[in-house]
Design a protein around this motif. Structure first.
Motif, PDB file in Angstrom:
ATOM      1  N   GLU A  88       0.824  -1.200   0.000  1.00  0.00           N
ATOM      2  CA  GLU A  88       0.000   0.000   0.000  1.00  0.00           C
ATOM      3  C   GLU A  88       0.864   1.258   0.000  1.00  0.00           C
ATOM      4  O   GLU A  88       0.591   2.213  -0.735  1.00  0.00           O
ATOM      5  N   GLY A 146      -1.636   1.243   4.827  1.00  0.00           N
ATOM      6  CA  GLY A 146      -0.275   0.749   4.584  1.00  0.00           C
ATOM      7  C   GLY A 146       0.750   1.126   5.646  1.00  0.00           C
ATOM      8  O   GLY A 146       1.897   0.689   5.568  1.00  0.00           O
ATOM      9  N   CYS A 156      -7.866   1.342   7.999  1.00  0.00           N
ATOM     10  CA  CYS A 156      -6.583   0.626   8.032  1.00  0.00           C
ATOM     11  C   CYS A 156      -6.522  -0.319   9.228  1.00  0.00           C
ATOM     12  O   CYS A 156      -7.221  -0.118  10.213  1.00  0.00           O
ATOM     13  N   TYR A 198      -7.373   4.333  -2.037  1.00  0.00           N
ATOM     14  CA  TYR A 198      -7.956   3.564  -0.932  1.00  0.00           C
ATOM     15  C   TYR A 198      -8.971   2.556  -1.473  1.00  0.00           C
ATOM     16  O   TYR A 198      -8.995   1.402  -1.060  1.00  0.00           O
ATOM     17  N   PHE A 224      -7.687  -0.561  -2.859  1.00  0.00           N
ATOM     18  CA  PHE A 224      -7.268  -1.543  -1.861  1.00  0.00           C
ATOM     19  C   PHE A 224      -8.451  -2.062  -1.045  1.00  0.00           C
ATOM     20  O   PHE A 224      -8.281  -2.631   0.032  1.00  0.00           O
TER      21      PHE A 224
END
Ligand SMILES: [Zn+2]
Ligand SMILES: [Zn+2]
Length: 337
Positions: free
Chosen positions: A57, A100, A127, A212, A215
């Motif tokens: 990331e 990340g 996250c 974002y 991911f």
């Protein structure tokens, strides 16, 4: 045999923190031969290194922002995966700061040092949560290292924003939020609170939001603020970089309520000074309690402080029987508070 003095193998030179037996820097200032990068904020991820090790990331953030994360080679490490560099073993663990973000565990001759980068302990839907990594030396930031800083519950701050919106349905709400991390967290918190209307974005935030989402972080309907009609923006929430909220840019919005999502909003004078009508105390950094509890939980006998308000924290470290040291790394805190 454990090396007694960390200073003999973890040093600070003009490029920043250096691990001698590994031959690499952590979050160096630029042009390092080998770099381990904790996360994508511009005060940590800089251009021009030959080799970079980071999470997938973080490498993607660096590619988006810098073009290329490394001139020679970029290596991705998953959380928990141990990689040998030179004579040391390096393992990345979640720091809970932004997508990340990682703490770096460095093991050498039986000694364990953790470079935590920037981190927080409070929940963030965008996250993975911070993991406590037991170590002998813990290296921490000290951005909010004063007992007066207590960030509180971010979802309550978002509830405040939604109440204000209900109270002023004719006005737009423009929320200043940094591009990487904070803006996605504010959006995700709004979604958690059940807000499902489109959220308008200043152009500068679009790229990071797309990253974002690539991911797997779901942000719901987003619309560019540019080009939207004034009438259409009544009662809507608009996210913009902090520099834009008091700027000409926000004057196009219908009678905007200016909000700012930052740990600094605890300081009323700062909010007033910046012309913020609705301060939202939402921080991606640890507050005083999180800093001191994290130090305790790692079990570290020695703590180094990279930057920030280190005096109070160093005092606390000494009072709790640990060895402390201020590294006074310059050039941090550019981007993400
Ligand atoms: Zn950061
Ligand atoms: Zn930082």
């Amino acid at each position: 045999m454990k090396p007694e003095r960390f200073e003999t193998w973890l040093t600070v030179d003009r490029k920043g923190l250096y691990c001698r037996p590994g031959g690499f820097h952590i979050d160096p200032y630029g042009g390092a031969k080998r770099a381990v990068v904790t996360h994508g904020h511009s005060d940590h991820a800089r251009p021009g290194h030959e080799d970079v090790l980071a999470t997938r990331e973080t490498l993607a953030v660096m590619t988006t922002r810098l073009g290329t994360p490394a001139t020679k080679g970029a290596q991705a490490a998953a959380y928990g995966e141990t990689i040998r560099i030179g004579d040391v073993a390096v393992t990345l663990y979640p720091a809970g700061h932004v997508l990340g973000s990682a703490q770096v565990l460095i093991e050498w001759q039986g000694a364990r040092a953790v470079v935590s980068g920037d981190y927080k302990r409070s929940a963030d839907p965008t996250c993975p949560a911070f993991e406590v990594v037991p170590c002998d030396l813990f290296i921490t930031e000290a951005t909010f290292a004063l007992p007066v800083f207590q960030h509180g519950d971010a979802s309550e701050e978002v509830a405040k924003l939604l109440r204000s919106r209900a109270q002023f349905p004719e006005r737009a709400h423009v929320v200043g939020a940094y591009g990487l991390g904070k803006s996605q967290r504010v959006i995700a918190l709004l979604r958690q609170a059940g807000y499902d209307r489109p959220i308008y974005l200043h152009g500068a935030l679009a790229e990071c939001c797309a990253l974002y989402e690539s991911f797997g972080v779901r942000l719901g309907p987003l619309k560019p603020a540019t080009g939207a009609k004034r009438e259409e923006m009544k009662g809507e929430i608009v996210l913009a970089p902090p520099s834009a909220i008091a700027d000409r840019w926000s004057r196009r919005l219908p009678d905007p309520v200016t909000a700012f999502a930052s740990g600094w909003m605890r300081v009323r004078a700062r909010a007033r000074q910046q012309g913020v009508e609705l301060p939202l105390v939402i921080s991606d950094h640890a507050d005083w309690r999180e800093l001191t509890e994290t130090i305790e939980e790692t079990g570290a006998r020695e703590v180094w402080v990279t930057h920030g308000r280190e005096d109070a924290l160093l005092h606390h470290i000494k009072m709790t029987g640990r060895k402390g040291r201020a590294l006074a790394l310059v050039g941090r805190e550019d981007e993400d508070q």
